[in-house]
Design a protein around this motif. Structure first.
Motif, PDB file in Angstrom:
ATOM      1  N   TYR A 183      -1.591   0.222  12.340  1.00 33.70           N
ATOM      2  CA  TYR A 183      -1.314   0.288  10.905  1.00 33.70           C
ATOM      3  C   TYR A 183      -0.351   1.411  10.368  1.00 33.70           C
ATOM      4  O   TYR A 183       0.182   2.068  11.477  1.00 33.70           O
ATOM      5  CB  TYR A 183      -2.638   0.555  10.086  1.00 33.70           C
ATOM      6  N   ALA A 184       0.273   1.120   9.357  1.00 34.10           N
ATOM      7  CA  ALA A 184       1.264   1.970   9.000  1.00 34.10           C
ATOM      8  C   ALA A 184       1.158   3.540   8.905  1.00 34.10           C
ATOM      9  O   ALA A 184      -0.142   3.962   8.636  1.00 34.10           O
ATOM     10  CB  ALA A 184       2.004   1.570   7.696  1.00 34.10           C
ATOM     11  N   MET A 185       1.931   4.348   9.521  1.00 33.55           N
ATOM     12  CA  MET A 185       1.706   5.731   9.480  1.00 33.55           C
ATOM     13  C   MET A 185       1.408   6.330   7.986  1.00 33.55           C
ATOM     14  O   MET A 185       2.130   6.016   7.214  1.00 33.55           O
ATOM     15  CB  MET A 185       2.645   6.550  10.329  1.00 33.55           C
ATOM     16  N   GLY A 186       0.228   7.098   7.976  1.00 35.34           N
ATOM     17  CA  GLY A 186       0.119   7.475   6.785  1.00 35.34           C
ATOM     18  C   GLY A 186      -0.992   6.997   6.091  1.00 35.34           C
ATOM     19  O   GLY A 186      -1.665   7.235   5.128  1.00 35.34           O
ATOM     20  N   CYS A 187      -1.339   5.730   6.614  1.00 38.43           N
ATOM     21  CA  CYS A 187      -2.397   4.704   5.679  1.00 38.43           C
ATOM     22  C   CYS A 187      -3.883   5.399   5.846  1.00 38.43           C
ATOM     23  O   CYS A 187      -4.587   5.556   5.080  1.00 38.43           O
ATOM     24  CB  CYS A 187      -2.541   3.510   6.278  1.00 38.43           C
ATOM     25  N   LYS A 188      -3.974   6.139   7.333  1.00 42.10           N
ATOM     26  CA  LYS A 188      -5.357   6.968   7.306  1.00 42.10           C
ATOM     27  C   LYS A 188      -4.537   8.382   7.365  1.00 42.10           C
ATOM     28  O   LYS A 188      -3.374   8.436   7.583  1.00 42.10           O
ATOM     29  CB  LYS A 188      -6.021   6.709   8.234  1.00 42.10           C
ATOM     30  N   ARG A 189      -5.260   9.515   7.345  1.00 41.62           N
ATOM     31  CA  ARG A 189      -5.034  10.845   7.614  1.00 41.62           C
ATOM     32  C   ARG A 189      -4.378  10.972   8.906  1.00 41.62           C
ATOM     33  O   ARG A 189      -4.908  10.604   9.967  1.00 41.62           O
ATOM     34  CB  ARG A 189      -6.240  11.771   7.492  1.00 41.62           C
ATOM     35  N   VAL A 248       1.560   3.244   1.018  1.00 46.58           N
ATOM     36  CA  VAL A 248       1.212   3.166   2.470  1.00 46.58           C
ATOM     37  C   VAL A 248      -0.387   2.735   2.637  1.00 46.58           C
ATOM     38  O   VAL A 248      -0.701   2.129   3.548  1.00 46.58           O
ATOM     39  CB  VAL A 248       1.647   4.097   3.442  1.00 46.58           C
ATOM     40  N   TRP A 249      -1.253   3.486   1.504  1.00 43.19           N
ATOM     41  CA  TRP A 249      -2.685   3.473   1.661  1.00 43.19           C
ATOM     42  C   TRP A 249      -3.139   2.245   1.480  1.00 43.19           C
ATOM     43  O   TRP A 249      -4.373   2.004   1.442  1.00 43.19           O
ATOM     44  CB  TRP A 249      -3.036   4.638   0.682  1.00 43.19           C
ATOM     45  N   THR A 250      -2.468   1.239   1.034  1.00 48.73           N
ATOM     46  CA  THR A 250      -3.034  -0.291   0.614  1.00 48.73           C
ATOM     47  C   THR A 250      -3.219  -0.864   1.982  1.00 48.73           C
ATOM     48  O   THR A 250      -3.830  -2.001   1.934  1.00 48.73           O
ATOM     49  CB  THR A 250      -2.262  -1.058  -0.257  1.00 48.73           C
ATOM     50  N   GLY A 251      -2.645  -0.379   3.229  1.00 47.34           N
ATOM     51  CA  GLY A 251      -2.618  -1.153   4.352  1.00 47.34           C
ATOM     52  C   GLY A 251      -3.689  -1.058   5.280  1.00 47.34           C
ATOM     53  O   GLY A 251      -3.683  -1.695   6.304  1.00 47.34           O
ATOM     54  N   CYS A 252      -4.775  -0.471   5.007  1.00 49.34           N
ATOM     55  CA  CYS A 252      -5.893  -0.513   5.784  1.00 49.34           C
ATOM     56  C   CYS A 252      -6.968   0.230   5.136  1.00 49.34           C
ATOM     57  O   CYS A 252      -7.111   0.544   3.867  1.00 49.34           O
ATOM     58  CB  CYS A 252      -5.680   0.618   7.013  1.00 49.34           C
ATOM     59  N   THR A 253      -8.364   0.014   5.772  1.00 48.31           N
ATOM     60  CA  THR A 253      -9.343   0.589   5.064  1.00 48.31           C
ATOM     61  C   THR A 253      -9.696   2.072   5.287  1.00 48.31           C
ATOM     62  O   THR A 253      -9.475   2.422   6.451  1.00 48.31           O
ATOM     63  CB  THR A 253     -10.605  -0.129   5.520  1.00 48.31           C
ATOM     64  N   SER A 254      -9.786   2.964   4.091  1.00 46.49           N
ATOM     65  CA  SER A 254     -10.158   4.635   4.895  1.00 46.49           C
ATOM     66  C   SER A 254     -10.906   5.037   3.652  1.00 46.49           C
ATOM     67  O   SER A 254     -11.048   4.705   2.620  1.00 46.49           O
ATOM     68  CB  SER A 254      -8.401   5.022   4.651  1.00 46.49           C
ATOM     69  N   TRP A 255     -11.106   6.354   3.935  1.00 46.13           N
ATOM     70  CA  TRP A 255     -11.714   7.203   2.866  1.00 46.13           C
ATOM     71  C   TRP A 255     -11.084   7.482   1.469  1.00 46.13           C
ATOM     72  O   TRP A 255     -11.615   7.864   0.755  1.00 46.13           O
ATOM     73  CB  TRP A 255     -12.448   8.509   3.368  1.00 46.13           C
ATOM     74  N   SER A 310     -13.817  -1.805  -3.418  1.00 44.45           N
ATOM     75  CA  SER A 310     -13.072  -2.671  -4.090  1.00 44.45           C
ATOM     76  C   SER A 310     -11.571  -2.508  -3.583  1.00 44.45           C
ATOM     77  O   SER A 310     -10.819  -3.469  -3.918  1.00 44.45           O
ATOM     78  CB  SER A 310     -13.378  -2.733  -5.481  1.00 44.45           C
ATOM     79  N   GLY A 311     -11.108  -1.526  -3.068  1.00 45.51           N
ATOM     80  CA  GLY A 311      -9.909  -1.361  -2.542  1.00 45.51           C
ATOM     81  C   GLY A 311      -9.197  -0.407  -3.362  1.00 45.51           C
ATOM     82  O   GLY A 311      -8.039  -0.164  -3.105  1.00 45.51           O
ATOM     83  N   ARG A 312      -9.577   0.049  -4.473  1.00 45.42           N
ATOM     84  CA  ARG A 312      -8.902   1.049  -5.470  1.00 45.42           C
ATOM     85  C   ARG A 312      -8.819   2.269  -4.844  1.00 45.42           C
ATOM     86  O   ARG A 312     -10.005   2.912  -4.262  1.00 45.42           O
ATOM     87  CB  ARG A 312      -9.771   1.117  -6.685  1.00 45.42           C
ATOM     88  N   ILE A 313      -7.577   3.058  -4.948  1.00 47.10           N
ATOM     89  CA  ILE A 313      -7.412   4.147  -4.146  1.00 47.10           C
ATOM     90  C   ILE A 313      -7.630   5.344  -5.516  1.00 47.10           C
ATOM     91  O   ILE A 313      -6.840   5.284  -6.536  1.00 47.10           O
ATOM     92  CB  ILE A 313      -5.904   4.275  -3.963  1.00 47.10           C
ATOM     93  N   VAL A 314      -8.601   5.979  -5.475  1.00 50.32           N
ATOM     94  CA  VAL A 314      -9.152   6.949  -6.229  1.00 50.32           C
ATOM     95  C   VAL A 314      -8.797   8.493  -5.489  1.00 50.32           C
ATOM     96  O   VAL A 314      -9.051   9.350  -6.420  1.00 50.32           O
ATOM     97  CB  VAL A 314     -10.329   6.778  -6.690  1.00 50.32           C
ATOM     98  N   THR A 315      -8.540   8.525  -4.388  1.00 48.49           N
ATOM     99  CA  THR A 315      -8.346  10.284  -4.117  1.00 48.49           C
ATOM    100  C   THR A 315      -6.982  10.607  -4.082  1.00 48.49           C
ATOM    101  O   THR A 315      -6.786  11.821  -4.396  1.00 48.49           O
ATOM    102  CB  THR A 315      -8.909  10.144  -2.467  1.00 48.49           C
ATOM    103  N   ASN A 316      -6.188   9.823  -3.529  1.00 52.31           N
ATOM    104  CA  ASN A 316      -4.702  10.363  -3.214  1.00 52.31           C
ATOM    105  C   ASN A 316      -3.776  10.394  -4.624  1.00 52.31           C
ATOM    106  O   ASN A 316      -3.562   9.550  -5.403  1.00 52.31           O
ATOM    107  CB  ASN A 316      -4.130   9.506  -2.338  1.00 52.31           C
TER     108      ASN A 316
END
Length: 483
Positions: free
Chosen positions: A279-285, A437-444, A449-455
């Motif tokens: 996956y793309a760099m940065g998608c996960k920590r 980049v954070w849409t490209g994988c499953t992460s914390w 539902s896929g909504r990014i609420v942390t970053n």
């Protein structure tokens, strides 16, 4: 006198309490459910636990520490630093240790907190301002694996590690390859009889240029504080490069990606393909390490990339048909970062429940203010995590904004963000994050539902600029701001 309640005594809670006191607000109470300050640095005691942001930046700008022993200090030093800050700032008398806030309810004029003390006693207390500073990394996650509850050996999560646990001679299974695993496995590899690492996705890594600070360097820091300022500035600019890589700058991304690939090529040997991220760099920590790949290559360390099917007895069964026997099973599986303030129950104006308000994903204007919840301001709230620099930098920006908000409350009584302002900010966050980049994988970083609420979707300097001055127009009519 404005009464202020801060919930949590980690980096965020200590920062906001100190800046409030420094601004002249004397009636501040810090509630901490544990028996000591420190947050994640108090709770995470697993071997190898350390900071992966250089210490000059992973500390308060108003409390630089000349005594760090190394660039990436171990957790015990960070915990002692926070304890020292509490003493230095004179916050001991504000602390209510061993006191859990179970519910916060807005009465129309104040926040009424329901409290549970260390001796089982319960009670209530009222405050004019509520500042939850409970963090994003306080609730460990354990995956649902069939048969896990019947495991015949000992089980722990890295966040619940018993300091007295001796792994000498044990067969240790480690589930997960995130930040805690990358620190834990090399730290115990010399004592455990065998380590089996269960990897679902390979992490992106970068070299960790750690070095010790000798007595001469520490003495110079004390004699010439400008050296610490210079070190902090230099570290900041390094994180700008990695930050630009994460948010999508093509040149920075290629440069940082090439450094990561070179590290795998040099250190991973025969495991290169198995530890290459898909996956793309940065998608996960992105993880900083100097010994992860070398440890995985050790003869008594096994890397398992097949899915775990179930646990039976002392064995972990994987999809390739193998059974991996373990005496100790360690979940290095992170935290429920998207479940803000859980399990604290918060009821705002007209009795609205904050978790109902956030049922589709947490949001807050600037990550700080939620409509319908007057005089409540979050530390480390939604969309204020950083994937590339020090979160302490964000904490300081939030704390300074909250000081302005409390000044406005002291002058006008109530401060509640306009619903349309919060909605517009949230729409901007989700629009920018939708192409990140954070849409490209499953992460914390994401909800189910896929909504990014942390970053935070941009650079840290942008966040600081946007929180530098409280805009009275962002809040309901009749409330004024005074600096």
């Amino acid at each position: 006198m404005t009464r202020i309640a801060v919930i949590g005594a980690g980096f965020g809670g200590i920062a906001v309490a100190h800046l409030l006191r420094r601004a002249g607000f004397a009636d501040v109470t810090i509630f901490e459910r544990a028996g000591d300050v420190g947050g994640v640095w108090r709770d995470n005691t697993y071997p190898g636990c350390a900071c992966d942001i250089p210490a000059p930046l992973y500390s308060y700008s108003f409390a630089l520490n000349p005594n760090w022993s190394q660039r990436f200090p171990p957790r015990a030093e960070i915990l002692e630093y926070l304890r020292g800050c509490v003493r230095q700032f004179g916050l001991e008398g504000l602390l209510r240790l061993g006191t859990d806030v179970t519910e916060a309810a807005w009465t129309g004029t104040a926040w009424r907190l329901s409290l549970a003390g260390p001796d089982g006693a319960t009670g209530t207390a009222e405050f004019d301002v509520l500042v939850p500073a409970t963090g994003q990394l306080s609730r460990p996650v354990v995956p649902a694996i069939p048969g896990a509850g019947d495991f015949a050996g000992r089980v722990t999560h890295t966040a619940g590690w018993d300091p007295g646990l001796d792994v000498t001679g044990l067969r240790v299974g480690v589930i997960g390859t995130g930040a805690s695993a990358v620190q834990l496995v090399p730290a115990i590899a010399g004592r455990a009889a065998r380590i089996t690492v269960f990897q679902r996705t390979a992490p992106w890594t970068l070299p960790k240029p750690n070095r010790r600070y000798g007595r001469a360097r520490r003495a110079l820091n004390r004699a010439l504080p400008v050296l610490m300022r210079a070190s902090r500035t230099g570290t900041w600019w390094l994180t700008v490069v990695t930050g630009r890589a994460v948010v999508g700058h093509p040149v920075a991304r290629r440069l940082v990606g090439a450094i990561s690939a070179a590290q795998r090529f040099v250190q991973a040997g025969r495991l290169r393909r198995r530890v290459a991220p898909d996956y793309a760099m940065g998608c996960k920590r992105v993880l900083f390490t100097g010994d992860w790949y070398r440890t995985l290559r050790a003869p008594h360390v096994d890397l398992v990339t097949d899915d775990i099917l179930r646990i039976a007895g002392a064995g972990v069964h994987t999809a390739d048909g193998a059974v991996h026997d373990c005496d100790l099973l360690v979940y290095a599986t992170g935290f429920a970062a998207t479940e803000f303030l859980t399990p604290l129950r918060v009821r705002g104006r007209d009795g609205r429940d904050l978790h109902d308000e956030w049922r589709d994903g947490a949001y807050a204007h600037l990550g700080i203010a939620v409509p319908g919840f007057p005089n409540m301001f979050l530390m480390y709230g939604p969309n204020t995590n950083t994937g590339n620099t020090s979160v302490v930098y964000f904490h300081e920006a939030q704390a300074r904004y909250i000081v302005q908000a409390v000044r406005a409350i002291a002058a006008g009584g109530l401060l509640e963000v306009r619903p349309e302002v919060a909605a517009e900010f949230d729409a901007e966050m989700q629009r920018r994050l939708s192409t990140s980049v954070w849409t490209g994988c499953t992460s914390w970083y994401r909800t189910g539902s896929g909504r990014i609420v942390t970053n935070w979707p941009g650079m840290a300097a942008e966040y600081r600029a946007r929180t530098a001055r409280l805009a009275p127009g962002d809040y309901l009519a009749g409330v004024t701001s005074r600096r």
